[in-house]
Design a protein around this motif. Structure first.
Motif, PDB file in Angstrom:
ATOM      1  N   ALA A 101     -12.972  48.331   7.710  1.00 59.10           N
ATOM      2  CA  ALA A 101     -14.324  47.825   7.392  1.00 59.10           C
ATOM      3  C   ALA A 101     -15.124  47.454   8.637  1.00 59.10           C
ATOM      4  CB  ALA A 101     -14.263  46.654   6.408  1.00 59.10           C
ATOM      5  N   MET A 102     -14.737  48.020   9.773  1.00 60.73           N
ATOM      6  CA  MET A 102     -15.459  47.728  11.007  1.00 60.73           C
ATOM      7  C   MET A 102     -16.384  48.884  11.350  1.00 60.73           C
ATOM      8  SD  MET A 102     -12.263  46.183  13.050  1.00 60.73           S
ATOM      9  CE  MET A 102     -11.369  44.775  12.398  1.00 60.73           C
ATOM     10  N   GLY A 103     -17.659  48.698  11.028  1.00 62.24           N
ATOM     11  CA  GLY A 103     -18.608  49.753  11.341  1.00 62.24           C
ATOM     12  C   GLY A 103     -19.775  49.757  10.393  1.00 62.24           C
ATOM     13  N   SER A 104     -20.772  50.570  10.722  1.00 60.11           N
ATOM     14  CA  SER A 104     -22.014  50.599   9.947  1.00 60.11           C
ATOM     15  C   SER A 104     -22.427  52.020   9.589  1.00 60.11           C
ATOM     16  CB  SER A 104     -23.145  49.969  10.762  1.00 60.11           C
ATOM     17  OG  SER A 104     -22.755  48.697  11.234  1.00 60.11           O
ATOM     18  N   SER A 105     -21.507  52.983   9.695  1.00 55.38           N
ATOM     19  CA  SER A 105     -21.927  54.369   9.504  1.00 55.38           C
ATOM     20  C   SER A 105     -20.863  55.266   8.890  1.00 55.38           C
ATOM     21  CB  SER A 105     -22.326  54.965  10.858  1.00 55.38           C
ATOM     22  OG  SER A 105     -21.171  55.058  11.682  1.00 55.38           O
ATOM     23  N   GLY A 126     -22.386  51.792   6.392  1.00 55.12           N
ATOM     24  CA  GLY A 126     -20.989  51.369   6.357  1.00 55.12           C
ATOM     25  C   GLY A 126     -20.870  49.870   6.346  1.00 55.12           C
ATOM     26  N   SER A 127     -19.725  49.358   6.113  1.00 54.00           N
ATOM     27  CA  SER A 127     -18.531  50.168   6.081  1.00 54.00           C
ATOM     28  C   SER A 127     -18.233  50.770   4.699  1.00 54.00           C
ATOM     29  CB  SER A 127     -17.331  49.330   6.515  1.00 54.00           C
ATOM     30  OG  SER A 127     -17.110  48.260   5.606  1.00 54.00           O
ATOM     31  N   SER A 128     -18.891  50.302   3.640  1.00 51.16           N
ATOM     32  CA  SER A 128     -18.602  50.854   2.307  1.00 51.16           C
ATOM     33  C   SER A 128     -19.413  52.128   2.059  1.00 51.16           C
ATOM     34  CB  SER A 128     -18.918  49.824   1.213  1.00 51.16           C
ATOM     35  OG  SER A 128     -18.378  48.562   1.505  1.00 51.16           O
ATOM     36  N   GLY A 149     -20.318  41.662   6.835  1.00 49.23           N
ATOM     37  CA  GLY A 149     -21.540  41.420   7.600  1.00 49.23           C
ATOM     38  C   GLY A 149     -22.670  42.306   7.105  1.00 49.23           C
ATOM     39  N   GLY A 150     -22.485  42.915   5.935  1.00 52.59           N
ATOM     40  CA  GLY A 150     -23.524  43.797   5.396  1.00 52.59           C
ATOM     41  C   GLY A 150     -22.974  45.075   4.797  1.00 52.59           C
ATOM     42  N   SER A 151     -21.672  45.196   4.770  1.00 50.75           N
ATOM     43  CA  SER A 151     -21.033  46.465   4.414  1.00 50.75           C
ATOM     44  C   SER A 151     -21.223  46.947   2.984  1.00 50.75           C
ATOM     45  CB  SER A 151     -19.539  46.397   4.708  1.00 50.75           C
ATOM     46  OG  SER A 151     -19.327  46.651   6.065  1.00 50.75           O
ATOM     47  N   ILE A 152     -21.771  46.117   2.109  1.00 50.18           N
ATOM     48  CA  ILE A 152     -22.167  46.617   0.783  1.00 50.18           C
ATOM     49  C   ILE A 152     -23.665  46.896   0.792  1.00 50.18           C
ATOM     50  CG2 ILE A 152     -22.563  45.924  -1.620  1.00 50.18           C
ATOM     51  CD1 ILE A 152     -19.886  44.434  -1.522  1.00 50.18           C
ATOM     52  N   ALA A 281     -22.903  35.275  17.067  1.00 51.32           N
ATOM     53  CA  ALA A 281     -21.921  34.410  16.407  1.00 51.32           C
ATOM     54  C   ALA A 281     -21.013  35.236  15.498  1.00 51.32           C
ATOM     55  CB  ALA A 281     -22.628  33.324  15.603  1.00 51.32           C
ATOM     56  N   TYR A 282     -21.627  36.165  14.765  1.00 47.12           N
ATOM     57  CA  TYR A 282     -20.845  37.000  13.842  1.00 47.12           C
ATOM     58  C   TYR A 282     -19.787  37.817  14.573  1.00 47.12           C
ATOM     59  CZ  TYR A 282     -19.609  41.000  10.948  1.00 47.12           C
ATOM     60  OH  TYR A 282     -18.897  41.968  10.285  1.00 47.12           O
ATOM     61  N   TYR A 283     -20.168  38.477  15.653  1.00 43.01           N
ATOM     62  CA  TYR A 283     -19.183  39.342  16.320  1.00 43.01           C
ATOM     63  C   TYR A 283     -18.073  38.534  16.984  1.00 43.01           C
ATOM     64  CZ  TYR A 283     -21.063  43.629  14.742  1.00 43.01           C
ATOM     65  OH  TYR A 283     -21.418  44.649  13.910  1.00 43.01           O
TER      66      TYR A 283
HETATM   67  N1  GLN Z   1     -21.048  46.560  10.294  1.00 43.20           N
HETATM   68  C1  GLN Z   1     -20.499  45.257  10.393  1.00 43.20           C
HETATM   69  C2  GLN Z   1     -19.285  45.284  11.263  1.00 43.20           C
HETATM   70  O1  GLN Z   1     -19.008  46.315  11.788  1.00 43.20           O
HETATM   71  C3  GLN Z   1     -20.191  44.738   9.030  1.00 43.20           C
HETATM   72  C4  GLN Z   1     -18.917  45.215   8.487  1.00 43.20           C
HETATM   73  C5  GLN Z   1     -18.604  44.703   7.121  1.00 43.20           C
HETATM   74  O2  GLN Z   1     -19.438  44.074   6.466  1.00 43.20           O
HETATM   75  N2  GLN Z   1     -17.376  44.933   6.701  1.00 43.20           N
HETATM   76  O3  GLN Z   1     -18.613  44.322  11.460  1.00 43.20           O
END
Ligand code: GLN
Length: 446
Positions: A101-105, A126-128, A149-152, A281-283
């Motif tokens: 689930a690490m990614g946005s594409s 991504g990630s979904s 972090g936004g993956s849905i 902060a998120y990363y």
């Molecule tokens: N794109 C963000 C990340 O890479 C969110 C991933 C998510 O929500 N699983 O961390």
């Protein structure tokens, strides 16, 4: 029907990692035969559903799109999968995703790159991404995704479908392979808001197997789909329409606000002043948690085991070297660094403090307003390969979705127009455990 469509289009869209055709067909037959023999039916009776590949399914391969789990067949079902079964939905397969689930594409999948059905040269998000693309391509009407972090919401936006990240604690995480445990939530991706509410209804609720699942009532989400938003107070954060946000994206939000105004809602501009620190902060926080969560992949307990090791420590090293992709390694290194003594106070602890401030920003706004509205992403879907060279440009894409996870509140993305032939998403954010109001607004707007 789902399988017919999958066999037709999945060669191009590449949304599925595994299909469970034989078992799904036999369960569907069983359900068919039940019609006429009883009066009560599950909420999702006979509905085909795809499950993101980081949600464990008994005897059905679960890889998290990682080589390190390439031969992993779980021995139990995640709580959400058990609940789907109780609702009499038919699980038909597992959806592609970014590794762990690490990614946005979806480009971080170790197996394949899912394509956006609206334009096969663009990413599905991504990630979904597999979950959103399959719904958009008509392969399956319901899927589950996960959102850290936004993956849905981001893939839902890119693919023109509806995706909700529930309040943290609304849905059990038992059986969701953890990325960042304090941020992860499982949620529904569907063609419309009504289906979305049905799916959330089926998977919500406290679970003794997940101590972070919340013991709060699950309301009847469907009853909030009244179309009535009269008197509703909407906040529009100026930080969400500022620099970096496409003009067409801004326009589409303005038009959506006009529609809601026409229905009797009012809106005002507000500020979420700490938004600019959310990404950093998120990363830090998500990578710190990931570095700890992913330590369980050691080649001993499950999944891939290196053949080249000379001793135990070497086995750990070789297995992880061979099994994890570049992005996963990058996050583990960042997280391990942020948690190491001497740096902990400067990075991890500071990021926690920022998280508290961001949460407070939301609380302040929700004292006066019912929902917060903005875009889901600053731009429509980008081209395959466009951002792979520079991880930072990829991270920036999540700037509007990440604060919602840090605050733990619910957020939905609903389609709100097109830009250059690609869908845009409107993000509606609600108070803790108030998915009902989020759905009410989304449904009225839809
Ligand atoms: N794109 C963000 C990340 O890479 C969110 C991933 C998510 O929500 N699983 O961390």
């Amino acid at each position: 029907e789902s399988y017919k469509r999958i066999h037709e289009v999945d060669g191009k869209v590449q949304a599925f990692l595994a299909l469970d055709e034989e078992r799904a067909r036999s369960y569907a037959k069983e359900l068919d035969e039940a019609i006429g023999t009883r009066d009560e039916f599950g909420l999702l009776f006979g509905m085909p559903i795809g499950v993101k590949d980081n949600i464990v399914t008994k005897d059905l391969r679960t890889t998290c799109a990682s080589k390190i789990l390439e031969n992993f067949d779980p021995i139990y079902d995640a709580t959400v999968v058990q609940k789907l079964r109780r609702a009499e939905a038919v699980t038909i397969g597992k959806m592609n995703m970014d590794e762990f689930a690490m990614g946005s594409s979806n480009e971080n999948s170790a197996y394949k790159v899912t394509k956006n059905p609206w334009n096969l040269n663009t990413v599905p998000g991504g990630s979904s991404g597999g979950s959103a693309a399959a719904v958009a391509a008509g392969e399956v009407p319901f899927t589950l995704g996960s959102d850290t972090g936004g993956s849905i919401r981001q893939p839902a936006s890119f693919c023109g479908v509806v995706g909700l990240k529930p309040t943290y604690g609304r849905v059990s995480r038992f059986g969701l392979v953890a990325f960042a445990s304090s941020l992860d939530q499982i949620g529904p991706i569907t063609r419309n808001v009504e289906d979305n509410a049905y799916l959330l209804q089926s998977i919500s609720g406290v679970d003794t197997m997940d101590a972070t699942s919340a013991n709060v009532d699950v309301p009847d989400f469907l009853s909030s789909l009244t179309g009535d938003v009269k008197g509703l107070k909407i906040a529009v954060p100026k930080e969400y329409l500022g620099e970096g946000v496409d003009e067409e994206v801004r326009q589409s939000v303005m038009e959506a606000l006009k529609v809601l105004e026409g229905l009797g809602a009012t809106w005002e501009e507000v500020s979420l002043p700490h938004s600019k620190y959310a990404l950093a902060a998120y990363y830090l926080l998500s990578s710190s948690e990931a570095s700890s969560n992913l330590s369980r992949f050691d080649g001993i307990r499950y999944g891939h085991r290196s053949d080249n090791a000379e001793n135990l420590v070497d086995l750990y090293k070789q297995t992880r070297e061979e099994g994890f992709g570049d992005e996963v390694k990058r996050r583990i290194m960042l997280g391990t660094f942020a948690l190491s003594s001497g740096y902990y106070d400067a990075y991890y602890k500071k990021a926690q403090k920022v998280r508290t401030l961001i949460k407070k920003d939301f609380e302040d706004v929700f004292e006066k307003y019912d929902v917060i509205i903005g875009p889901t992403t600053p731009t429509p879907a980008f081209k395959v390969g466009e951002k792979t060279a520079d991880p930072l440009t990829m991270y920036v894409n999540d700037i509007l979705t990440i604060p919602v996870n840090l605050a733990g509140v619910p957020g939905i993305s609903v389609p709100c127009g097109l830009s250059k032939g690609l869908p845009l998403g409107l993000q509606i954010i609600g108070k803790h455990f108030d998915e009902s109001t989020v759905y009410r607004v989304a449904h009225a707007f839809e």
